[in-house]
Design an enzyme around this catalytic site. Structure first.
Site, PDB file in Angstrom:
ATOM      1  N   ASP A   1      10.037  23.377  55.172  1.00 50.56           N
ATOM      2  CA  ASP A   1       9.711  22.232  56.024  1.00 50.56           C
ATOM      3  C   ASP A   1       9.238  22.767  57.388  1.00 50.56           C
ATOM      4  O   ASP A   1       9.279  22.055  58.387  1.00 50.56           O
ATOM      5  CB  ASP A   1      10.972  21.365  56.184  1.00 50.56           C
ATOM      6  CG  ASP A   1      10.678  19.964  56.718  1.00 50.56           C
ATOM      7  OD1 ASP A   1       9.548  19.468  56.530  1.00 50.56           O
ATOM      8  OD2 ASP A   1      11.580  19.362  57.334  1.00 50.56           O
TER       9      ASP A   1
ATOM     10  N   ASP B   1      15.219  30.399  59.968  1.00 47.78           N
ATOM     11  CA  ASP B   1      14.474  29.716  61.025  1.00 47.78           C
ATOM     12  C   ASP B   1      14.306  30.659  62.210  1.00 47.78           C
ATOM     13  O   ASP B   1      15.131  31.545  62.433  1.00 47.78           O
ATOM     14  CB  ASP B   1      15.170  28.418  61.473  1.00 47.78           C
ATOM     15  CG  ASP B   1      14.201  27.409  62.084  1.00 47.78           C
ATOM     16  OD1 ASP B   1      13.913  26.381  61.442  1.00 47.78           O
ATOM     17  OD2 ASP B   1      13.712  27.650  63.215  1.00 47.78           O
TER      18      ASP B   1
ATOM     19  N   LYS C   1       5.701  21.895  53.184  1.00 49.51           N
ATOM     20  CA  LYS C   1       5.025  20.889  54.019  1.00 49.51           C
ATOM     21  C   LYS C   1       3.715  21.449  54.554  1.00 49.51           C
ATOM     22  O   LYS C   1       3.634  22.613  54.922  1.00 49.51           O
ATOM     23  CB  LYS C   1       5.930  20.543  55.202  1.00 49.51           C
ATOM     24  CG  LYS C   1       5.235  19.634  56.210  1.00 49.51           C
ATOM     25  CD  LYS C   1       6.212  18.924  57.087  1.00 49.51           C
ATOM     26  CE  LYS C   1       6.802  19.817  58.147  1.00 49.51           C
ATOM     27  NZ  LYS C   1       7.837  19.109  58.906  1.00 49.51           N
TER      28      LYS C   1
ATOM     29  N   ASP D   1      11.396  35.046  61.650  1.00 51.24           N
ATOM     30  CA  ASP D   1      10.073  34.423  61.616  1.00 51.24           C
ATOM     31  C   ASP D   1       9.505  34.605  60.201  1.00 51.24           C
ATOM     32  O   ASP D   1       9.351  35.746  59.736  1.00 51.24           O
ATOM     33  CB  ASP D   1       9.202  35.142  62.668  1.00 51.24           C
ATOM     34  CG  ASP D   1       7.806  34.566  62.770  1.00 51.24           C
ATOM     35  OD1 ASP D   1       7.345  33.897  61.826  1.00 51.24           O
ATOM     36  OD2 ASP D   1       7.162  34.812  63.808  1.00 51.24           O
TER      37      ASP D   1
ATOM     38  N   GLY E   1      19.078  21.805  60.107  1.00 53.66           N
ATOM     39  CA  GLY E   1      19.900  22.013  58.912  1.00 53.66           C
ATOM     40  C   GLY E   1      20.023  20.839  57.953  1.00 53.66           C
ATOM     41  O   GLY E   1      20.819  20.900  57.013  1.00 53.66           O
TER      42      GLY E   1
HETATM   43  C1  LIG Z   1      10.779  19.922  61.059  1.00 56.44           C
HETATM   44  S1  LIG Z   1      11.822  21.260  61.456  1.00 56.44           S
HETATM   45  C2  LIG Z   1      12.744  21.463  59.971  1.00 56.44           C
HETATM   46  C3  LIG Z   1      13.791  20.411  59.782  1.00 56.44           C
HETATM   47  C4  LIG Z   1      14.744  20.736  58.650  1.00 56.44           C
HETATM   48  N1  LIG Z   1      14.103  20.639  57.345  1.00 56.44           N
HETATM   49  C5  LIG Z   1      15.934  19.808  58.661  1.00 56.44           C
HETATM   50  O1  LIG Z   1      16.044  18.972  57.763  1.00 56.44           O
HETATM   51  O2  LIG Z   1      16.765  19.923  59.569  1.00 56.44           O
HETATM   52  C6  LIG Z   1      10.705  22.614  61.401  1.00 56.44           C
HETATM   53  C7  LIG Z   1      11.325  23.968  61.672  1.00 56.44           C
HETATM   54  O3  LIG Z   1      10.368  25.007  61.427  1.00 56.44           O
HETATM   55  C8  LIG Z   1      10.745  26.106  62.245  1.00 56.44           C
HETATM   56  N2  LIG Z   1       9.685  27.116  62.317  1.00 56.44           N
HETATM   57  C9  LIG Z   1       8.461  26.984  62.873  1.00 56.44           C
HETATM   58  N3  LIG Z   1       7.779  28.144  62.775  1.00 56.44           N
HETATM   59  C10 LIG Z   1       8.592  29.028  62.137  1.00 56.44           C
HETATM   60  C11 LIG Z   1       8.444  30.398  61.751  1.00 56.44           C
HETATM   61  N4  LIG Z   1       7.324  31.084  61.993  1.00 56.44           N
HETATM   62  N5  LIG Z   1       9.479  30.988  61.114  1.00 56.44           N
HETATM   63  C12 LIG Z   1      10.628  30.309  60.876  1.00 56.44           C
HETATM   64  N6  LIG Z   1      10.818  29.013  61.208  1.00 56.44           N
HETATM   65  C13 LIG Z   1       9.814  28.375  61.838  1.00 56.44           C
HETATM   66  C14 LIG Z   1      11.065  25.430  63.576  1.00 56.44           C
HETATM   67  O4  LIG Z   1      11.836  26.286  64.403  1.00 56.44           O
HETATM   68  C15 LIG Z   1      11.797  24.170  63.126  1.00 56.44           C
HETATM   69  O5  LIG Z   1      13.192  24.350  63.171  1.00 56.44           O
END
Ligand SMILES: C[S@@+](CC[C@H](N)C(=O)[O-])C[C@H]1O[C@@H](n2cnc3c(N)ncnc32)[C@H](O)[C@@H]1O
Length: 192
Positions: free
Chosen positions: A105, A66, A145, A82, A49
């Site tokens: 991200d 997420d 990203k 997803d 978050g």
């Molecule tokens: C680097 S973290 C994000 C950090 C966030 N920007 C923060 O500042 O707290 C990447 C996120 O992408 C999510 N993620 C990966 N694949 C996903 C998908 N198919 N759908 C939704 N979220 C996904 C992961 O669960 C993870 O929480």
């Protein structure tokens, strides 16, 4: 194992951000003016978050998505879903049709095999853009990203014509050894 707790990790703790990633958004916003007060922001891959916190601090209303749960935040509507699934887009649209900024991200689970991680990250970036295409206001902004690799130029070519301003950028808060880079698109336009 290497200690990954660096300056931004401790700053995040000190300032109450849920992730050190928060500083990447702060830095990109300072450079590219992505968020203004009253904006509606869609945060894809939002957990835990940090980016949502930054957007709210800047006066935005946030819809966050997420695949993993996220603890509640004021002015953030969270959808557990997803981003590669069509039903997630429907759930976003049923809450709000249009956004000023779509930011993603999202990261795949890292395997350590460069090509696999790169291709999975491009898949998430493409999924983020297909959501953005549906919900971005004309003139809106997009941040996503992607891990660097051979597909990145192709991805850039697929999306570049949709934005007046476009570039790849690496914020200071990204780790030096990281493969990640952010596409910044400003001034979304519809093309046929
Ligand atoms: C680097 S973290 C994000 C950090 C966030 N920007 C923060 O500042 O707290 C990447 C996120 O992408 C999510 N993620 C990966 N694949 C996903 C998908 N198919 N759908 C939704 N979220 C996904 C992961 O669960 C993870 O929480």
């Amino acid at each position: 194992m290497k200690d990954r707790r660096d300056h931004y990790y401790w700053q995040a703790k000190k300032l109450g951000y849920r992730s050190r990633a928060a500083f990447k958004l702060i830095q990109m916003n300072e450079k590219f003016n992505l968020i203004k007060k009253g904006d509606w922001v869609l945060d894809l891959g939002s957990s835990p978050g940090g980016w949502s916190q930054v957007a709210v601090e800047l006066g935005a209303n946030v819809v966050a998505v997420d695949i993993n749960p996220m603890k509640p935040l004021e002015n953030v509507h969270f959808i557990l879903g997803d981003i590669t699934k069509a039903e997630t887009l429907e759930r976003i649209k049923s809450f709000r049709e249009k956004f000023d900024l779509v930011m993603s991200d999202a990261s795949p689970k890292i395997t350590g095999v460069w090509t696999i991680d790169h291709l999975k990250s491009v898949e998430l970036a493409r999924a983020s853009f297909s959501i953005a295409k549906e919900v971005l206001k004309v003139g809106g902004n997009f941040v996503v990203k992607v891990f660097q690799g051979e597909e990145i130029q192709k991805f850039f070519n697929e999306i570049k014509d949709y934005f007046h301003f476009k570039k790849f950028h690496s914020p200071k808060a990204s780790r030096k050894q990281s493969a990640e880079i952010y596409f910044i698109g400003k001034g979304f336009k519809l093309i046929s």
